[in-house]
Scaffold this motif. Structure first.
Motif, PDB file in Angstrom:
ATOM      1  N   SER A  72      -1.715   5.486  -1.213  1.00  0.00           N
ATOM      2  CA  SER A  72      -2.030   4.859  -2.499  1.00  0.00           C
ATOM      3  C   SER A  72      -3.155   3.845  -2.375  1.00  0.00           C
ATOM      4  CB  SER A  72      -0.783   4.207  -3.095  1.00  0.00           C
ATOM      5  OG  SER A  72      -0.367   3.123  -2.293  1.00  0.00           O
TER       6      SER A  72
ATOM      7  N   GLU B 153      -3.046   0.819  -1.077  1.00  0.00           N
ATOM      8  CA  GLU B 153      -2.645  -0.572  -1.245  1.00  0.00           C
ATOM      9  C   GLU B 153      -2.860  -1.366   0.005  1.00  0.00           C
ATOM     10  OE1 GLU B 153       1.386  -0.648  -2.669  1.00  0.00           O
ATOM     11  OE2 GLU B 153       0.900   0.579  -4.368  1.00  0.00           O
TER      12      GLU B 153
ATOM     13  N   ARG C  43       3.001   6.416   2.754  1.00  0.00           N
ATOM     14  CA  ARG C  43       2.864   6.459   1.294  1.00  0.00           C
ATOM     15  C   ARG C  43       1.972   5.310   0.806  1.00  0.00           C
ATOM     16  NH1 ARG C  43       7.528   8.850   0.645  1.00  0.00           N
ATOM     17  NH2 ARG C  43       8.765   7.007   1.094  1.00  0.00           N
ATOM     18  N   THR C  44       2.166   4.136   1.380  1.00  0.00           N
ATOM     19  CA  THR C  44       1.338   2.982   1.030  1.00  0.00           C
ATOM     20  C   THR C  44      -0.122   3.235   1.394  1.00  0.00           C
ATOM     21  OG1 THR C  44       3.204   1.473   1.343  1.00  0.00           O
ATOM     22  CG2 THR C  44       1.012   0.503   1.410  1.00  0.00           C
TER      23      THR C  44
END
Length: 146
Positions: free
Chosen positions: A144, A146, A140-141
């Motif tokens: 995104s 990040e 998920r990171t």
């Protein structure tokens, strides 16, 4: 000096084919990080999550290509009469529950001797869930950015 040049050339030739591993094997859906990461032969999210999850335990063996992590015995300071060790096996390059197997051994100190004690299946399931949840968080990171 010729030996050093030969070694440098040998290393360059040996490593060059590895640089191409994994290229072109994945399709990326717009806005989604790939769930299949193949640069180390196994799913990199699960690998990293497993290493993070068991980083508090001393590691005996790690093999990213084979997907194996083996810890040494760990004694929790809050429970000095009990120790555990864990073995993790990662299969394949997909981020899936069946790509991970955790096994654990537990011993209890009785009269100065470490004695094997069974590990509940629910404990193993919880350990696998922790690793898989962390792997999904890592993905998920990555999605995104990040």
């Amino acid at each position: 000096m010729p030996c050093r040049r030969f070694l440098t050339l040998f290393m360059a030739v040996a490593i060059l084919p590895l640089a191409a591993c994994g290229h072109g094997k994945q399709k990326k859906v717009a806005g989604m990080a790939p769930s299949r990461v193949t640069t180390i032969g196994i799913n990199a999210y699960i690998w990293r999550a497993a290493l993070e999850t068991f980083s508090f335990m001393p590691l005996i063996q790690t093999d990213a290509n084979g997907g194996v992590i083996i810890t040494d015995w760990y004694v929790n300071p809050a429970s000095p009469n009990e120790r555990m060790r864990v073995a993790v096996a990662i299969f394949g390059d997909d981020l899936r529950a069946d790509a991970l197997r955790v096994s654990a051994s537990r011993q209890i100190l009785r009269e100065g001797v470490w004695v094997d004690d069974p590990v509940d299946a629910s404990t193993i399931q919880k350990l696998e869930d922790v690793v898989l949840t962390r792997a999904r968080d890592l993905r998920r990171t990555a999605m995104s950015g990040e």
